[in-house]
Design an enzyme around this catalytic site. Structure first.
Site, mmCIF file in Angstrom:
data_model
loop_
_atom_site.group_PDB
_atom_site.id
_atom_site.type_symbol
_atom_site.label_atom_id
_atom_site.label_comp_id
_atom_site.label_asym_id
_atom_site.label_seq_id
_atom_site.Cartn_x
_atom_site.Cartn_y
_atom_site.Cartn_z
ATOM 1 N N GLY A 31 0.797 -1.325 0.092
ATOM 2 C CA GLY A 31 -0.120 -0.113 0.048
ATOM 3 C C GLY A 31 0.790 1.259 -0.008
ATOM 4 N N ASN A 32 0.196 2.326 0.048
ATOM 5 C CA ASN A 32 0.859 3.809 -0.258
ATOM 6 C C ASN A 32 -0.207 4.877 -0.159
ATOM 7 O OD1 ASN A 32 0.248 3.298 -3.311
ATOM 8 N ND2 ASN A 32 1.674 2.101 -3.034
ATOM 9 N N GLU A 77 3.097 2.629 -6.636
ATOM 10 C CA GLU A 77 1.736 2.779 -7.496
ATOM 11 C C GLU A 77 1.635 4.283 -7.656
ATOM 12 O OE1 GLU A 77 -0.039 0.617 -8.876
ATOM 13 O OE2 GLU A 77 -0.048 -1.349 -7.643
ATOM 14 N N HIS A 96 -3.881 3.967 -1.144
ATOM 15 C CA HIS A 96 -3.924 2.693 -1.636
ATOM 16 C C HIS A 96 -3.820 1.746 -0.508
ATOM 17 C CE1 HIS A 96 -3.433 -1.215 -3.566
ATOM 18 N NE2 HIS A 96 -2.233 -1.081 -3.647
ATOM 19 N N HIS A 98 -4.319 -2.766 1.240
ATOM 20 C CA HIS A 98 -4.648 -4.091 0.989
ATOM 21 C C HIS A 98 -5.405 -4.760 2.182
ATOM 22 C CE1 HIS A 98 -0.987 -4.639 -1.692
ATOM 23 N NE2 HIS A 98 -1.848 -3.651 -2.258
ATOM 24 N N HIS A 159 -6.487 -7.406 -5.690
ATOM 25 C CA HIS A 159 -5.209 -6.537 -5.290
ATOM 26 C C HIS A 159 -5.629 -5.849 -4.026
ATOM 27 C CE1 HIS A 159 -2.536 -3.211 -6.824
ATOM 28 N NE2 HIS A 159 -2.170 -3.685 -5.643
#
Ligand SMILES: [Zn+2]
Length: 247
Positions: A31-32, A77, A96, A98, A159
């Site tokens: 993630g980011n 990403e 983003h 998960h 994803h």
């Protein structure tokens, strides 16, 4: 809330990254997140740094083309984040994640766009699921583009999630609400399932949640459906054609 200054954004990103990891909304290196800065550049998480140990000085600054201005290598990403800012001038933060229950529910064939509980409408609006795209490639912003324009909370098949907000706190609250909703939906599915809230009451909830009709509920807005279209079963098509041929 307007875009943030750099030092505030660095502090917020480090705090929220630690919170996301602590609440298992992403793995340590997954993630980011990013924030739009007042000068038109963006602050984002670096690639490969443990989310639970993120420090303000680890945050990377990039321009609108994704070029690093300060810090190390940005998250993998980044193109997805920049596509969201380009599509939505009202968005100042992107996460983003998960989230495990949301991903599991989608993998098991559950539809997160169904409204089984009322609160999801207030926190997330309609949760959309975009078709699969290969992580870290430019296919991600390409596939997700039409969804970013229309929804605030999205799942990418097999994803993870993307949540948008006018500020980082809102994007985090939406990620948390997505995972909490998915936990309820997964549990109810294991207990035998439940009927969605009737459409007229869903309309009532949306009217209460937002003073204006969100884009995805406007006729002619050109928004993609919240769930990917089911692939056509070719065998069924051939069987129908064969039956027609025999008439
Ligand atoms: Zn990911």
């Amino acid at each position: 809330m307007p875009a943030q200054d750099e030092s505030t954004a660095r502090r917020q990103i480090a705090e929220v990254a630690r919170e996301i990891y602590g609440r298992k909304l992403s793995g340590a290196s997954d993630g980011n997140l990013s924030v739009r800065l007042t000068n038109g550049t963006f602050a984002t998480t670096p690639s490969g740094v443990h989310k639970g140990r993120m420090r303000p000085e680890d945050v990377v600054i990039v321009d609108a083309a994704g070029k690093t201005i300060g810090g190390g290598k940005p998250s993998s990403e980044l193109a997805l984040h920049l596509a969201a800012y380009q599509a939505r001038p009202d968005v100042n933060a992107v996460i983003h994640g998960h989230p495990p229950m949301a991903i599991a529910y989608q993998l098991a064939g559950g539809k997160l766009s169904e409204v089984l509980v009322s609160e999801v409408v207030f926190a997330c609006g309609l949760i959309a699921t975009a078709p699969y795209s290969t992580p870290t490639t430019l296919q991600v912003p390409e596939v997700l583009g039409p969804y970013l324009r229309c929804y605030d909370v999205m799942l990418m098949e097999r994803h993870g999630s993307v949540t948008l907000g006018p500020d980082l706190d809102t994007a985090l609250v939406r990620l948390d609400a997505l995972e909490h909703t998915a936990l309820i939906y997964c549990t109810v599915k294991m207990m035998g399932g439940a009927q969605p809230i009737p459409p007229h009451e869903v309309d009532h909830l949306f009217a209460l949640a937002k003073p204006q009709t969100p884009l995805y509920r406007q006729a002619g807005a050109g928004c993609p459906a919240p769930e990917p279209q089911e692939p056509v079963d070719e065998r069924l098509v051939q069987a129908v054609l064969a039956a027609l041929g025999r008439r």
